[in-house]
Scaffold this motif. Structure first.
Motif, PDB file in Angstrom:
ATOM      1  N   ARG A   1       0.844  -1.131  -0.133  1.00 42.76           N
ATOM      2  CA  ARG A   1      -0.086  -0.021  -0.009  1.00 42.76           C
ATOM      3  C   ARG A   1       0.840   1.238   0.009  1.00 42.76           C
ATOM      4  NH1 ARG A   1      -5.383   1.001   1.918  1.00 42.76           N
ATOM      5  NH2 ARG A   1      -5.355  -1.140   2.628  1.00 42.76           N
TER       6      ARG A   1
ATOM      7  N   ASN B   1     -10.626   8.062   6.633  1.00 36.92           N
ATOM      8  CA  ASN B   1     -10.257   7.493   5.524  1.00 36.92           C
ATOM      9  C   ASN B   1     -10.823   6.035   5.853  1.00 36.92           C
ATOM     10  OD1 ASN B   1      -8.931   5.944   3.559  1.00 36.92           O
ATOM     11  ND2 ASN B   1      -7.386   7.496   3.431  1.00 36.92           N
ATOM     12  N   GLU B   2     -11.926   5.815   4.952  1.00 36.70           N
ATOM     13  CA  GLU B   2     -12.504   4.704   5.092  1.00 36.70           C
ATOM     14  C   GLU B   2     -11.743   3.249   4.550  1.00 36.70           C
ATOM     15  OE1 GLU B   2     -16.571   3.918   4.209  1.00 36.70           O
ATOM     16  OE2 GLU B   2     -17.170   5.794   5.140  1.00 36.70           O
ATOM     17  N   ASP B   3     -10.953   3.656   3.444  1.00 37.01           N
ATOM     18  CA  ASP B   3      -9.911   2.444   2.968  1.00 37.01           C
ATOM     19  C   ASP B   3      -9.119   1.980   3.967  1.00 37.01           C
ATOM     20  OD1 ASP B   3     -11.317   2.926   0.651  1.00 37.01           O
ATOM     21  OD2 ASP B   3      -9.677   4.261  -0.140  1.00 37.01           O
TER      22      ASP B   3
END
Length: 248
Positions: free
Chosen positions: A169, A227-229
């Motif tokens: 990521r 930040n939902e991710d």
């Protein structure tokens, strides 16, 4: 004493048999029919034991070592300067290029000639991943570096502390995050993104632990940072970048 259980995993070279060695290494991995491990060790030995002077590279941690190292490489041309390659290493510009090309050539041979699963099991033992606080982090990072993301995702892992998805990521650039502490704005060094819905939080909302207490984290404009991710992840933060994704 736990009974020895032979397991198997499908690899690029066929079925690999192995067992967890609880008797001699607290659960290290013993391979029974490995096919490329000998070659992997030969290549890594060649890489780590290279005579760097052949590439006009030397390492020095004192003035005396620097002067001695300088005499061991080719004479510098008029006006030519050495470059630092990190870790106490110094080299001519062309020498540094040739050395890194050598390292890359060994990595290419490993990728072509060695099996990722066998390399993982070997490095798992080498880094004592069975008892390491970081689990198999060093071992799986080596697989990512040598064989890439696709191969790393197929590895049979033990004591995994970070997923491959989080290892690859990309860092997120965001400046000025803060939390309120006794009326003072403080910069967090670590963040946690909630994966629960409750009266005080919601999915993706950012928090920081400080002094044993969990604080809401805000953007520079004063709005809660979300930040939902990243829901469910903990990260590091340096006032400019969110990085080092992991699950605590």
């Amino acid at each position: 004493m736990e009974e020895r259980k032979i397991k198997s995993v499908q690899t690029t070279r066929g079925e690999l048999q192995y067992y967890r060695d609880w008797e001699n290494s607290d659960g290290g991995i013993a391979m029974i029919n490995d096919k490329t491990l000998k070659r992997y060790r030969e290549l890594t030995d060649e890489q780590s034991n290279v005579d760097t002077k052949k590439f006009d590279v030397f390492f020095a941690f004192s003035n005396e070592q620097f002067e001695k190292g300088l005499k061991g490489i080719r004479p510098l041309a008029e006006g030519e300067k050495l470059v630092s390659i990190g870790g106490g290493g110094f080299a001519t510009k062309d020498g540094a290029k040739r050395l890194f090309e050598f390292y890359e050539s060994i990595d290419a041979k490993i990728k072509a000639e060695c099996d990722p699963q066998e390399v993982y099991f070997y490095e798992y033992n080498n880094h004592e991943s069975q008892i390491s606080w970081n689990g198999d982090l060093e071992a799986i990072k080596i697989i990512l570096s040598l064989f890439g993301e696709e191969a790393a995702r197929k590895i049979k892992r033990y004591n995994a502390s970070m997923s491959v998805a989080n290892l690859v990521r990309k860092p997120i650039k965001v400046s000025g995050l803060y939390f309120n502490y006794n009326g003072e704005k403080k910069q967090p060094t670590s963040l946690w993104f909630s994966n629960v819905e409750s009266e005080v939080s919601h999915r993706g909302k950012c928090h920081s632990m400080y002094g044993g207490m969990l604080y809401d984290v805000f953007s520079p404009d004063g709005t809660p940072f979300c930040n939902e991710d990243l829901a469910g992840l903990s990260t590091s933060y340096d006032d400019d970048t969110i990085y080092n994704y992991h699950v605590d």
